[in-house]
Design a protein around this motif. Structure first.
Motif, mmCIF file in Angstrom:
data_model
loop_
_atom_site.group_PDB
_atom_site.id
_atom_site.type_symbol
_atom_site.label_atom_id
_atom_site.label_comp_id
_atom_site.label_asym_id
_atom_site.label_seq_id
_atom_site.Cartn_x
_atom_site.Cartn_y
_atom_site.Cartn_z
ATOM 1 N N GLU A 1 0.832 -1.210 0.000
ATOM 2 C CA GLU A 1 0.000 0.000 0.000
ATOM 3 C C GLU A 1 0.861 1.252 0.000
ATOM 4 O OE1 GLU A 1 -4.098 -1.415 2.265
ATOM 5 O OE2 GLU A 1 -2.378 -0.759 3.468
ATOM 6 N N THR A 2 1.963 1.214 0.755
ATOM 7 C CA THR A 2 2.902 2.344 0.766
ATOM 8 C C THR A 2 3.509 2.550 -0.614
ATOM 9 O OG1 THR A 2 3.444 1.994 3.094
ATOM 10 C CG2 THR A 2 5.045 3.213 1.767
ATOM 11 N N THR B 1 1.196 4.268 -3.021
ATOM 12 C CA THR B 1 0.708 5.617 -2.715
ATOM 13 C C THR B 1 1.818 6.658 -2.606
ATOM 14 O OG1 THR B 1 0.660 4.967 -0.363
ATOM 15 C CG2 THR B 1 -1.402 4.835 -1.580
ATOM 16 N N GLU C 1 5.011 8.914 -3.557
ATOM 17 C CA GLU C 1 5.483 9.443 -4.838
ATOM 18 C C GLU C 1 7.000 9.458 -4.870
ATOM 19 O OE1 GLU C 1 3.741 9.972 -7.390
ATOM 20 O OE2 GLU C 1 1.714 9.955 -6.580
ATOM 21 N N LYS D 1 5.272 6.662 -7.119
ATOM 22 C CA LYS D 1 4.721 5.348 -6.797
ATOM 23 C C LYS D 1 5.294 4.265 -7.706
ATOM 24 C CE LYS D 1 0.529 6.614 -7.623
ATOM 25 N NZ LYS D 1 -0.962 6.637 -7.801
ATOM 26 N N TRP E 1 -8.736 -1.248 -5.320
ATOM 27 C CA TRP E 1 -7.474 -1.055 -6.051
ATOM 28 C C TRP E 1 -7.635 -1.397 -7.532
ATOM 29 C CZ3 TRP E 1 -3.689 1.828 -4.475
ATOM 30 C CH2 TRP E 1 -3.556 2.078 -3.108
ATOM 31 N N VAL F 1 -8.607 1.810 -9.009
ATOM 32 C CA VAL F 1 -7.434 2.690 -9.162
ATOM 33 C C VAL F 1 -6.635 2.286 -10.398
ATOM 34 C CG1 VAL F 1 -5.229 3.376 -8.132
ATOM 35 C CG2 VAL F 1 -7.275 3.181 -6.696
#
Length: 509
Positions: free
Chosen positions: A91-92, A95, A97, A99, A123, A126
């Motif tokens: 998840e990190t 998200t 930048e 990414k 997701w 996304v």
């Protein structure tokens, strides 16, 4: 089949990610580089995940704002099946930048495998918005929709989109499209898809799995036919037709007890299901036994039944009613009218609990010798059963059942409380051979002292049955059976043993 689907899915996902893993990060020769990240990635590439993880943990501490390091530690945790630790890292990476776009398909896969469909759908949205790995995303969208089971048509569209974007997915997409057609109950189209896989890829594991689904679909189509039935014939040898007592002194007046007989059976039923949640089944069953010598024991039974039922996702609640008419020696012997409540509840995919409540009215036609021997009765019965289904296609099962019945007869000599325990199983031996075995213990405690013999009566009846069936061709099987009965009654005249040997055939249509 569910286990095999997981195996297929693992291979597919490995294949997809092998096409999309950011290989530009891998050094050509880690021994010539002192860079910790390059070394960790090299270890990951060579499947040394534990050592790679040690380095990725150090790098993550040193560079907490690096999306790339978070990504690599996340996929390493994922390879080690530590989804709990992998999720926050991925998840990190998805998200922070700049990414790491490859983190999103990995995260979708992780959430899918963790049964978090809502997270996976978030997701997927996304990935669709940002056009990340379109073929992978469409494929996962199809899998999630298939798993949820609420929109099989949308699942098929997603799989078709994945195939359109990446032709290398065509074979696997076809398999999952077939599963979606099964889910939508479009069995004809599902069979076409699976048959195409078998023809085009006959030597593959995928073809083997498709073949198994074709067999399942044939059985489902057969089960869903509105009209179906069976006919059967067997030749039987019974070593105690007349239930002659074990004690010869008590049976001195009895004539021959052994005999051969022809047995004929037939069963037809019609199923009417106007809506998904309700249906009715009407059926008729015939049993006829013609003795070679002991004609007095010729028996014919006609059974008529009507079973309305309500269907839920994991349960069926039925209210069967039936009428049974029996003749012995061409004379009316017994009539039974019954009403029941039958409840089947599935637990998972391989277990079922069954609860039965039943009330029967029994009318015996033959003249009785005394009021105490009048067998006309009201019977109250309840049973609780447990089923476990096993085998490649769940064609085998084990069943354990407890039942209690109260026979409230007109005559005191036939009033009793019964307790019954039954264990049975059907085991597939090879593809065309199955073995069925059953053991039954029935305890009857008669509530009144028997006036004919001036004794208290209780019966312990033990029954063991074995049947081997060989499927000669579709819907036709050859059967061999043996049944042993031992009634260890407290009154000698009712104490007997019996063996029945049978050879026969059955055709279903």
């Amino acid at each position: 089949m569910e286990y095999k689907q997981k195996i297929i899915l693992v291979f597919v996902i490995v294949f997809i990610f092998s096409l999309n893993f950011p290989s530009h990060c891998f050094p050509q020769d880690s021994s010539s580089s002192g860079n910790k990240l390059e070394k960790a990635i090299w270890l990951y590439q060579h499947e040394n995940y534990e050592e790679a993880l040690v380095l990725f943990k150090e790098l993550r501490t040193e560079e907490p704002q690096s999306a790339s390091i978070a990504y690599y530690r996340g996929v390493t945790y994922k390879k080690l099946q530590n989804f709990l630790e992998a999720k926050p890292d991925l998840e990190t990476a998805a998200t922070l930048e700049p990414k790491v776009k490859e983190a999103i398909p990995e995260l979708i896969d992780l959430l899918y495998q963790s049964e978090d469909m809502e997270g996976a759908k978030k997701w997927i949205a996304v990935a669709e918005k940002e056009a990340i790995a379109p073929a992978q995303t469409a494929f996962f969208k199809g899998l999630v929709l298939l798993k949820e089971g609420s929109a099989p048509d949308e699942s098929i569209k997603a799989f078709e989109e994945a195939e359109k974007l990446d032709a290398s997915l065509a074979q696997t997409v076809s398999y999952y499209k077939g599963l979606a057609y099964v889910q939508s109950k479009n069995f004809k189209e599902a069979k076409n898809v699976f048959n195409e896989i078998v023809v085009q890829q006959p030597a593959t594991d995928l073809a083997e799995f498709a073949n198994e689904y074709i067999s399942i679909l044939k059985r489902q189509e057969k089960a869903m036919r509105p009209f179906r039935g069976s006919v059967g014939y067997s030749l039987q040898y019974d070593d105690n037709v007349i239930l002659k007592p074990n004690n010869e002194d008590l049976a001195a007046a009895a004539s021959d007890k052994e005999d051969w007989r022809h047995v004929y059976t037939a069963q037809v039923e019609y199923n009417f299901k106007p809506v998904e949640t309700f249906g009715t089944r009407a059926s008729y069953s015939l049993y006829g036994a013609k003795q070679f010598d002991l004609d007095f024991y010729d028996t014919v039974s006609h059974d008529f039944a009507l079973q309305p039922a309500f269907y839920a996702k994991k349960a069926v609640i039925g209210f069967p009613v039936h009428y049974n008419y029996v003749t012995v020696n061409d004379k009316r012997y017994l009539e039974i009218i019954g009403i029941s409540n039958l409840n089947n509840v599935m637990i998972g995919n391989d277990k079922m609990v069954q609860l039965l409540l039943q009330y029967n009215i029994k009318d015996y036609a033959w003249t009785v010798t005394s009021e105490d021997n009048d067998r006309d009765s009201n019977e109250y019965l309840g049973s609780l059963g447990w089923f476990y289904f096993f085998g490649r296609n769940k064609e085998g099962f084990f069943n354990l059942r407890y039942a209690m019945n109260k026979e409230d007869a007109e005559g005191n000599n036939w009033k009793y409380l019964g307790n019954r325990l039954t264990a049975s199983a059907t085991v597939p031996i090879v593809k065309k051979v199955k073995w069925s075995v059953a053991g039954d213990y029935f305890r009857q405690d008669f509530s009144k002292r028997n006036t004919t013999y001036d004794k208290e009566r209780h019966d312990d009846v033990f029954t063991v049955s074995n049947l081997v069936a060989y499927e000669v061709f579709d819907n036709f099987e050859f059967q061999l059976q043996h049944t042993f009965v031992n009634d260890a009654a407290s009154i000698g005249i009712f104490k007997y043993k019996r063996n029945v040997y049978s050879i026969g055939a059955k055709y279903q249509f």
